[in-house]
Design a protein around this motif. Sequence first.
Motif, PDB file in Angstrom:
ATOM      1  N   VAL A 155       0.856  -1.191   0.000  1.00  0.00           N
ATOM      2  CA  VAL A 155       0.000   0.000   0.000  1.00  0.00           C
ATOM      3  C   VAL A 155       0.891   1.239   0.000  1.00  0.00           C
ATOM      4  N   LEU A 157       1.565   4.919   1.079  1.00  0.00           N
ATOM      5  CA  LEU A 157       1.101   5.829   2.118  1.00  0.00           C
ATOM      6  C   LEU A 157       1.773   7.200   1.998  1.00  0.00           C
ATOM      7  N   THR A 158       1.065   8.235   2.440  1.00  0.00           N
ATOM      8  CA  THR A 158       1.695   9.550   2.546  1.00  0.00           C
ATOM      9  C   THR A 158       2.604   9.530   3.777  1.00  0.00           C
ATOM     10  N   GLU A 161       0.539   9.367   6.940  1.00  0.00           N
ATOM     11  CA  GLU A 161      -0.076   8.049   7.142  1.00  0.00           C
ATOM     12  C   GLU A 161       0.971   7.041   7.606  1.00  0.00           C
ATOM     13  N   PHE A 162       2.139   7.114   7.013  1.00  0.00           N
ATOM     14  CA  PHE A 162       3.221   6.205   7.374  1.00  0.00           C
ATOM     15  C   PHE A 162       3.582   6.363   8.849  1.00  0.00           C
ATOM     16  N   LEU A 165       0.844   5.021  11.111  1.00  0.00           N
ATOM     17  CA  LEU A 165       0.835   3.568  11.141  1.00  0.00           C
ATOM     18  C   LEU A 165       1.974   3.028  12.011  1.00  0.00           C
ATOM     19  N   HIS A 200      -6.389  11.931   9.386  1.00  0.00           N
ATOM     20  CA  HIS A 200      -5.281  11.031   9.047  1.00  0.00           C
ATOM     21  C   HIS A 200      -5.687   9.569   9.268  1.00  0.00           C
ATOM     22  N   THR A 203      -7.937   8.501   6.307  1.00  0.00           N
ATOM     23  CA  THR A 203      -7.255   8.219   5.040  1.00  0.00           C
ATOM     24  C   THR A 203      -6.431   6.932   5.157  1.00  0.00           C
ATOM     25  N   LEU A 204      -5.869   6.697   6.334  1.00  0.00           N
ATOM     26  CA  LEU A 204      -5.091   5.473   6.527  1.00  0.00           C
ATOM     27  C   LEU A 204      -6.000   4.245   6.462  1.00  0.00           C
ATOM     28  N   LYS A 207      -6.824   2.979   3.102  1.00  0.00           N
ATOM     29  CA  LYS A 207      -5.787   2.209   2.406  1.00  0.00           C
ATOM     30  C   LYS A 207      -5.530   0.837   3.029  1.00  0.00           C
ATOM     31  N   LEU A 208      -5.827   0.710   4.334  1.00  0.00           N
ATOM     32  CA  LEU A 208      -5.488  -0.546   5.021  1.00  0.00           C
ATOM     33  C   LEU A 208      -6.654  -1.497   5.209  1.00  0.00           C
TER      34      LEU A 208
END
Length: 230
Positions: A155, A157-158, A161-162, A165, A200, A203-204, A207-208
């Motif tokens: 995935v 990530l920005t 986001e990284f 996480l 945040h 958006t995370l 993606k997950l």
Amino acid sequence: MSLVLVVEDEPAVRAAIVEGLALEGYDVATAGSGEEGLALARERGPDVVILDWMLPGMSGLDVCRTLRAESSVPIIMVTARGQEVDRVRGLELGADDYVVKPFSIAELVSRVRALQRRQELERERAATDHESLLTAGPITVDFTTMRVTVSDAEVALTTSEFKLLVQLASEPGRVFTRQQIMENLWQSLYVGDARAADVHVKTLRRKLERDPARPALIVTVRGVGYKLDV
Ligand code: CA
């Protein structure tokens, strides 16, 4: 010397920002339209981009989306007072921070500095971290390549986001407050609106999570914050 790109169509605002940044020792490039800003960003590779939302022609939103697809340069969106929706959209599209007009130049400069510091810390961390892999349940974070996989699917990530996480996955099951999440993103005391953390997280999740509407990995703990449930 660090280069800041200022994309702003109002000459007076632009001049004030340029002056404030120059006084702090920044090199500054300016653009009066979105198209010009995007071209300059590609050409000169700035360290930070300050991006006005309301631009003639290509909007700040479109510039943000396009830039983010191409680079991880920190972006500060400038939005009009009361445009809550714009702020959320901006963060969703990969902006790192926002300021609301009218803002003080001192505040803007301090945000630029904070973003830069954050970038530097990330680089240092990536360079010195001996633990190159972090795993939590189906999630794997590879710090050497900055890659994230969920159940072996990669995935993208920005930066925000990284970081979020990594914070959650470092201690699965621990509940982090919105304030703690924002302070981790900023690597400093966070004085802005902690509800930005919700954006945040949202958006995370997109993606997950298998079903972002019913998140199973990043769980909301009502009245407290968020935790990773793996
Ligand atoms: Ca404008």
